[in-house]
Design a protein around this motif. Structure first.
Motif, mmCIF file in Angstrom:
data_model
loop_
_atom_site.group_PDB
_atom_site.id
_atom_site.type_symbol
_atom_site.label_atom_id
_atom_site.label_comp_id
_atom_site.label_asym_id
_atom_site.label_seq_id
_atom_site.Cartn_x
_atom_site.Cartn_y
_atom_site.Cartn_z
ATOM 1 N N ASP A 73 -7.094 8.290 -2.539
ATOM 2 C CA ASP A 73 -6.075 8.064 -1.504
ATOM 3 C C ASP A 73 -5.432 9.368 -1.078
ATOM 4 O O ASP A 73 -5.208 9.612 0.110
ATOM 5 N N LYS A 84 -6.857 2.551 4.126
ATOM 6 C CA LYS A 84 -6.898 1.711 2.926
ATOM 7 C C LYS A 84 -7.580 0.372 3.213
ATOM 8 O O LYS A 84 -8.308 -0.163 2.357
ATOM 9 N N PHE A 140 -2.813 5.851 7.276
ATOM 10 C CA PHE A 140 -3.080 5.680 5.845
ATOM 11 C C PHE A 140 -3.376 4.220 5.542
ATOM 12 O O PHE A 140 -4.330 3.906 4.804
ATOM 13 N N ILE A 141 -2.587 3.314 6.092
ATOM 14 C CA ILE A 141 -2.815 1.886 5.862
ATOM 15 C C ILE A 141 -4.151 1.468 6.464
ATOM 16 O O ILE A 141 -4.910 0.699 5.852
ATOM 17 N N SER A 165 -12.823 4.456 6.331
ATOM 18 C CA SER A 165 -11.655 5.244 5.941
ATOM 19 C C SER A 165 -11.081 5.975 7.153
ATOM 20 O O SER A 165 -11.104 5.467 8.267
ATOM 21 N N MET A 181 0.796 -1.231 0.000
ATOM 22 C CA MET A 181 0.000 0.000 0.000
ATOM 23 C C MET A 181 0.825 1.277 0.000
ATOM 24 O O MET A 181 0.293 2.347 -0.299
ATOM 25 N N THR A 203 -8.563 5.732 -7.730
ATOM 26 C CA THR A 203 -8.082 5.255 -6.434
ATOM 27 C C THR A 203 -6.961 6.135 -5.920
ATOM 28 O O THR A 203 -6.921 6.490 -4.740
ATOM 29 N N PRO A 215 -12.095 0.797 3.837
ATOM 30 C CA PRO A 215 -12.644 1.816 2.934
ATOM 31 C C PRO A 215 -14.043 2.274 3.310
ATOM 32 O O PRO A 215 -14.430 3.399 3.001
#
Length: 398
Positions: free
Chosen positions: A113, A214, A210-211, A220, A76, A109, A217
């Motif tokens: 992100d 991901k 952030f991970i 989030s 990721m 995507t 979703p």
């Protein structure tokens, strides 16, 4: 002092057992993990269900979880980049290009992100501004990031583009034509980026969030999660045991994920009215206040001082904004050890209001609002002792 030493010894003995008596362990932690015992990081890993009560399983659990987190970083953070900071590794074709509206588009995507990452980046740079810890370099930077050539190109903060924003200000000139003047506002970076080969603690937290976003979703990232993860990462990254401290990032990720699985309803607007939704929690707080101190409850009600004005933040962020970091760690010992998680949180919040009763009964709406939104400095043990007393009184009366 002897009682304090005895408390540490009892907890140490519990943690040495092959199968930890979890009921007794929770009871010990609820009373507070001694600050200088060095046991709090391990206790939280157990209380947040990262480690099982069976000690023999720890080695394999830690190995598999930490290896899994390395895979997350590779898939990721590292793999989606081709060494450039301005675009993902994507072949532009007629079927997939930057303007494609296809929900499966890799470009879509990438843009989504970065939208999430922009918010995360802003929040982690503001994390715990009263201490310098998050600005400092970690002793264990992620080698999957800093250990490769041109590592700056895959650092998440480099994907966030700080652009100048034009803001139009309308000025009225009498009854004639309005004048529009344009100014340039630039976003400010609160935390400086360290030199190549180093990572600041805020960069590590940014990567964890952030991970998490991901991998989740549907939920989030929601602003405020940074305040939840901050104390957990701080505790693990300052562990006196170097072997544990080296894996603070991976361990934080899984403990944070476990905690969020329990409080995620706090952050999902569509679940606000559910039992564990934020409105449901605020209603429970008001019912508890009415039961414990009807006079204060009636005062707030008559002033129309609604719970969302002050308790929304208390409950969603587990009081992480109302107390200093050392006090937060102590409060969270009890919250995480609570068998009926997070029932004790309601009692702590009730205690905070009850302890201000004299001021609240004599103050007008503006004074009371300011008081509740800026909870005064107070010995955290006074608050927790009051919360325990309220809980005991309620259990006896029922």
């Amino acid at each position: 002092m002897a009682a304090y030493r005895e408390k540490i010894n009892e907890l140490q003995e519990l943690l040495k057992e092959d199968n930890i008596d979890f009921k007794l362990f929770r009871k010990q932690c609820f009373r507070g993990v001694p600050d200088d015992s060095g046991l709090r990081p391990l206790c939280w890993k157990l209380l947040l269900n990262y480690l099982p009560p069976n000690r023999k399983q720890w080695k394999e659990v830690l190995r598999s979880k930490r290896e899994l987190y390395k895979q997350f970083i590779d898939e990721m953070v590292v793999a989606p980049k081709d060494g450039r900071t301005d675009c993902p590794r994507i072949d532009v074709t007629m079927d997939d290009h930057p303007l494609s509206i296809n929900p499966d588009s890799k470009w879509q995507t990438f843009f989504k992100d970065n939208e999430v990452l922009l918010q995360i980046d802003k929040d982690v740079r503001r994390l715990c501004p009263d201490i310098s810890f998050f600005q400092q370099a970690t002793d264990f930077p992620c080698q999957e990031i800093v250990g490769i050539p041109d590592s700056d190109s895959i650092r998440l903060h480099n994907r966030v583009q700080y652009t100048a924003l034009s803001a139009g200000t309308v000025e009225r000139r009498g009854i004639g034509m309005n004048k529009v003047s344009y100014t340039v506002r630039k976003a400010q970076e609160d935390y400086a980026v360290l030199s190549s080969g180093q990572e600041a603690h805020w960069e590590v937290v940014e990567r964890i969030l952030f991970i998490y976003a991901k991998l989740n979703p549907g939920q989030s990232y929601v602003q405020g999660m940074n305040e939840i993860i901050g104390p957990i990462y701080y505790l693990f990254a300052t562990d006196a045991d170097c072997d544990w401290r080296e894996y603070a990032e991976a361990d934080t990720f899984f403990c944070f994920t476990g905690l969020m699985s329990e409080i995620r309803d706090f952050f999902i607007k569509t679940l606000d009215e559910s039992e564990m939704g934020i409105n449901g929690l605020m209603n429970r707080l008001m019912r508890k206040l009415k039961e414990c101190d009807p006079q204060v409850w009636n005062r707030l009600k008559n002033q129309e001082l609604e719970p969302p004005f002050y308790s929304f933040r208390w409950l969603t962020l587990l009081l992480s904004q109302e107390f200093e970091l050392p006090d937060i760690l102590r409060i969270w010992d009890s919250l995480f050890a609570d068998e009926n998680r997070f029932e004790f949180l309601i009692y702590v919040c009730t205690a905070m209001i009850v302890l201000l009763r004299e001021n609240l009964l004599s103050g007008d709406f503006p004074c009371n609002l300011k008081l509740l939104q800026n909870f005064p400095s107070m010995d955290v043990h006074i608050v927790l002792d009051c919360a325990v007393q309220l809980a005991l009184s309620c259990s006896l009366s029922s």
